[in-house]
Write a protein that holds these residues in place. Structure first.
Motif, PDB file in Angstrom:
ATOM      1  N   PRO A 147      20.274  12.806  51.154  1.00 31.34           N
ATOM      2  CA  PRO A 147      20.877  14.214  50.873  1.00 31.34           C
ATOM      3  C   PRO A 147      20.515  15.414  51.863  1.00 31.34           C
ATOM      4  CG  PRO A 147      19.535  13.718  49.417  1.00 31.34           C
ATOM      5  CD  PRO A 147      19.591  12.151  50.165  1.00 31.34           C
ATOM      6  N   LEU A 148      19.201  15.158  51.992  1.00 30.51           N
ATOM      7  CA  LEU A 148      18.649  16.341  53.207  1.00 30.51           C
ATOM      8  C   LEU A 148      19.173  16.155  54.223  1.00 30.51           C
ATOM      9  CD1 LEU A 148      14.853  16.134  51.947  1.00 30.51           C
ATOM     10  CD2 LEU A 148      16.749  17.466  51.027  1.00 30.51           C
ATOM     11  N   ALA A 149      19.461  14.916  54.967  1.00 31.63           N
ATOM     12  CA  ALA A 149      20.218  14.954  56.165  1.00 31.63           C
ATOM     13  C   ALA A 149      21.655  15.312  56.144  1.00 31.63           C
ATOM     14  CB  ALA A 149      20.108  13.479  56.607  1.00 31.63           C
ATOM     15  N   VAL A 150      22.136  15.234  55.025  1.00 33.27           N
ATOM     16  CA  VAL A 150      23.556  15.628  54.931  1.00 33.27           C
ATOM     17  C   VAL A 150      23.716  17.099  55.003  1.00 33.27           C
ATOM     18  CG1 VAL A 150      25.721  15.680  53.479  1.00 33.27           C
ATOM     19  CG2 VAL A 150      24.365  13.515  53.729  1.00 33.27           C
ATOM     20  N   ALA A 151      22.540  17.800  54.157  1.00 29.54           N
ATOM     21  CA  ALA A 151      22.657  19.048  54.204  1.00 29.54           C
ATOM     22  C   ALA A 151      22.309  19.679  55.623  1.00 29.54           C
ATOM     23  CB  ALA A 151      21.350  19.585  53.183  1.00 29.54           C
ATOM     24  N   ALA A 152      21.459  18.912  56.447  1.00 27.36           N
ATOM     25  CA  ALA A 152      21.010  19.501  57.767  1.00 27.36           C
ATOM     26  C   ALA A 152      22.337  19.175  58.712  1.00 27.36           C
ATOM     27  CB  ALA A 152      20.061  18.495  58.243  1.00 27.36           C
ATOM     28  N   VAL A 153      22.974  18.149  58.598  1.00 25.15           N
ATOM     29  CA  VAL A 153      24.266  18.026  59.464  1.00 25.15           C
ATOM     30  C   VAL A 153      25.288  19.152  59.280  1.00 25.15           C
ATOM     31  CG1 VAL A 153      26.343  16.729  59.673  1.00 25.15           C
ATOM     32  CG2 VAL A 153      24.160  15.630  59.471  1.00 25.15           C
ATOM     33  N   LEU A 154      25.498  19.554  57.962  1.00 25.41           N
ATOM     34  CA  LEU A 154      26.442  20.703  57.624  1.00 25.41           C
ATOM     35  C   LEU A 154      25.481  22.004  58.219  1.00 25.41           C
ATOM     36  CD1 LEU A 154      27.405  19.588  54.149  1.00 25.41           C
ATOM     37  CD2 LEU A 154      28.776  19.407  56.170  1.00 25.41           C
ATOM     38  N   GLY A 155      24.542  22.028  57.898  1.00 32.75           N
ATOM     39  CA  GLY A 155      24.028  23.489  58.313  1.00 32.75           C
ATOM     40  C   GLY A 155      23.822  23.682  59.828  1.00 32.75           C
TER      41      GLY A 155
END
Length: 257
Positions: free
Chosen positions: A76-84
């Motif tokens: 989930p942190l990687a998904v947030a990093a992609v979007l950010g």
């Protein structure tokens, strides 16, 4: 690009790798080095982001032992990093060159101030462990915090690693090695996504990226050995003060033109 400029950017990349290891502020060296070769501010920032991808690859590959057992929490942190990272890249592409040139001094000043006042990572890890019960899940807001920092990382990035490391140490209760490994992965994801967007949608100064990336790889490799022997607190202060001086210099250039 002349031979002198090529060599200068290799050396700047080495310095950026070392600075990133000591203070998490690689862009303090690499970004002004690109400006010194005559590259415009936005193109310099774009090229800097692309070059620093190599630094992230090296740091993640060196963090494999600490990453064992963290795949589920990192998703989930990687998904947030992609979007950010995407949001930060889009924000940069929509920012007029003149506006970006005036924003950058404040970003560098803020990043340098964060380095200057930041508590030692080991202290942050100890504080996080005190407030995190054994077996407890990570806070639900952690992906949101990651998303916010990743936007900044995709837009400019100086000290994004410092912010992420502090966030993870305080929120997860992990020790410094595992918290730093988390930071390496998530920052690398945000940086790589932003770099991919820049390569596809804007102009990258590849003649500058190549020598800078070579230097970053070398600096990133030797950085940990230097950090083990160097007085980190003093070096961090020197780097932070130099960053504040650079911010003043860039502000004078931006607002006097």
């Amino acid at each position: 690009m002349s031979v002198w400029e090529f060599g200068f950017l290799v050396l700047a990349g080495i310095g950026a790798g070392l600075t990133g290891s000591i203070a998490g502020l690689a862009s303090l060296i690499s970004y002004p080095a690109l400006l010194a070769t005559g590259i415009p501010p936005v193109t310099a920032n774009v090229s800097n982001t692309v070059a620093l991808v190599l630094n992230s690859v090296g740091s993640v590959s060196a963090s494999r032992p600490e990453l064992k057992g963290q795949a589920r929490r990192l998703l989930p942190l990687a998904v947030a990093a992609v979007l950010g990272g995407i949001a930060g890249a889009v924000l940069l592409l929509l920012t007029p060159s003149e506006a970006f040139e005036r924003i950058v001094p404040f970003l560098i000043a803020g990043a340098s101030a964060a380095i200057l006042v930041q508590r030692p990572p080991r202290d942050l890890a100890a504080r996080g462990a005190q407030h995190h019960r054994p077996g407890a899940h990570d806070p639900r807001w952690l992906p949101v915090g990651t998303f916010v920092v990743a936007i900044y990382g995709g837009y400019f990035g100086a000290a994004a690693g410092v912010l992420l490391l502090a966030l993870y140490l305080l929120a997860t209760g992990e020790g410094l090695p595992r918290g730093n490994a988390m930071k390496n992965v998530i920052l690398g994801v945000a940086n790589a996504v932003a770099a991919a967007g820049y390569v596809l949608f804007t102009s990258v100064a590849w003649s500058a990226v190549i020598p800078l990336a070579i230097g970053c790889l070398v600096g990133g490799r030797i950085g940990p050995a230097v950090v083990r022997r160097a007085p980190q607190a003093g070096l961090r202060r020197v780097i932070a003060i130099a960053g504040l001086g650079l911010a003043v210099h860039l502000a004078i250039q931006a607002f006097s033109g």
